[in-house]
Design an enzyme around this catalytic site. Structure first.
Site, mmCIF file in Angstrom:
data_model
loop_
_atom_site.group_PDB
_atom_site.id
_atom_site.type_symbol
_atom_site.label_atom_id
_atom_site.label_comp_id
_atom_site.label_asym_id
_atom_site.label_seq_id
_atom_site.Cartn_x
_atom_site.Cartn_y
_atom_site.Cartn_z
ATOM 1 N N GLU A 45 0.831 -1.195 0.000
ATOM 2 C CA GLU A 45 0.000 0.000 0.000
ATOM 3 C C GLU A 45 0.873 1.256 0.000
ATOM 4 O OE1 GLU A 45 -3.946 1.398 2.425
ATOM 5 O OE2 GLU A 45 -2.236 0.753 3.634
ATOM 6 N N LYS A 127 -8.938 3.623 -2.568
ATOM 7 C CA LYS A 127 -9.457 3.027 -1.343
ATOM 8 C C LYS A 127 -10.808 3.655 -1.018
ATOM 9 C CE LYS A 127 -7.490 1.688 3.163
ATOM 10 N NZ LYS A 127 -6.290 1.835 4.017
ATOM 11 N N CYS A 161 -5.288 -2.970 2.324
ATOM 12 C CA CYS A 161 -5.281 -3.064 3.775
ATOM 13 C C CYS A 161 -6.628 -3.494 4.344
ATOM 14 C CB CYS A 161 -4.798 -1.721 4.343
ATOM 15 S SG CYS A 161 -4.265 -1.748 6.064
#
Length: 329
Positions: A45, A127, A161
């Site tokens: 990430e 995200k 994540c």
């Protein structure tokens, strides 16, 4: 589509808050992964320009100098950093999945890019919901960022994540017939309890089992000197936090890193025919589903804060969404 795919999951430390140096290091890793025969290499990430650890260890005011450096080193989708990585992908004829801090106008986003083996930018996603204090730095994505892309290697999807503990987002990707999943993580050292390596391992294994797909878990590493700089108290921020691994649909760990503190490239072969055997027993979005009882509503339209009406155009509601781009899903 090939049946056997050689993949590489990266566990490494980017050059923190230095987009150019991190780009150079990524290209070096791509060279090494390609030298081992990898057809797909996945990074952690926010590889460019590194994960913003200070948001967990500093007050908002104390973090301003770090933000300014981070903002200067965030990249754009059409900038020189991704262009250089696309060139490396084309040179080695390798697919690349890369996490990066995306600058778009006045905002930053935690994004992932999927680059094809001819250097083409196949997909970019953001995200959907930055986690906890990440919301002080990154904006949010929307339903258009839930996508799976058809490639020569198979159908590839990505999440960042703790998006992996969002059951509906997972199910959305399963429904798109995902075969290879990229799970990108920061260095799992900020919190050994909430975001530890064991948590990531369990989440990735369950994703592989539920989605009947191969999962590449790629992580960053927190260097000791950076941990010392950012720790709220001596020894409070442990270095390391790497946990690169590749999981099969039956949760078998095909390969994993030998330590959590050093740069490593985890390389293994994925036999995609194993997916058919896994789906024979249970396909949660197919024969094992119960749409009469439960269904997922997925809105993949892209949301924009402004809708422009040209002179003479028919008026439309101010919140009318733009259609999602074609992604091959």
């Amino acid at each position: 589509m090939t049946q056997s795919v050689r993949v590489a999951a990266v566990q490494a430390a980017p050059v923190w808050l230095d987009a150019q140096a991190s780009t150079d290091k990524a290209i070096d890793i791509i060279d090494k992964a390609a030298g081992q025969g990898a057809e797909l290499v996945a990074f952690g990430e926010s590889w460019l320009p590194g994960y913003p650890f200070w948001i967990w260890t500093r007050t908002p005011s104390a973090g301003v100098p770090y933000f300014l450096r981070y903002d200067r080193n965030a990249v754009t989708t059409d900038g020189p950093e991704l262009a250089a990585i696309r060139s490396a992908a084309r040179r080695h004829q390798i697919h690349v999945a890369l996490g990066f801090a995306e600058r778009a106008a006045g905002s930053l986003y935690c994004s992932q890019a999927l680059i094809g083996d001819q250097g083409e930018l196949l997909a970019v996603r953001r995200k959907l919901k930055p986690t906890h204090v990440e919301r002080s730095l990154w904006g949010e994505g929307d339903g258009s960022d839930l996508l799976v892309t058809q490639t020569r290697l198979g159908r590839i999807g990505m999440l960042n994540c703790w998006e992996h503990i969002q059951p509906l987002s997972r199910y959305a990707l399963y429904s798109m017939d995902e075969q290879i999943h990229i799970a990108s993580w920061p260095a799992l050292a900020v919190s050994r309890v909430e975001q530890g390596a064991q948590s990531a391992r369990h989440v990735c294994a369950s994703y592989a089992l539920e989605g009947q797909c191969f999962v590449l878990s790629a992580t960053n590493v927190l260097p000791a000197e950076l941990a010392e700089e950012l720790a709220p108290a001596p020894g409070a921020l442990p270095p390391g936090g790497g946990a690169a691994a590749v999981f099969a649909p039956n949760t078998t760990v095909l390969a994993e890193s030998s330590t959590d503190v050093h740069d490593e490239i985890v390389v293994t072969d994925c036999d995609l025919s194993a997916i058919r055997l896994a789906k024979m027993t249970a396909d949660p979005v197919g024969h094992y589903a119960r749409p009469d009882a439960t269904r997922l509503l997925l809105d993949r339209t892209r949301r924009t804060p402004v809708v422009l009406l040209e002179p003479g155009a028919d008026p439309s509601p101010a919140d009318e969404p733009e259609p999602a781009p074609e992604t091959g899903a």
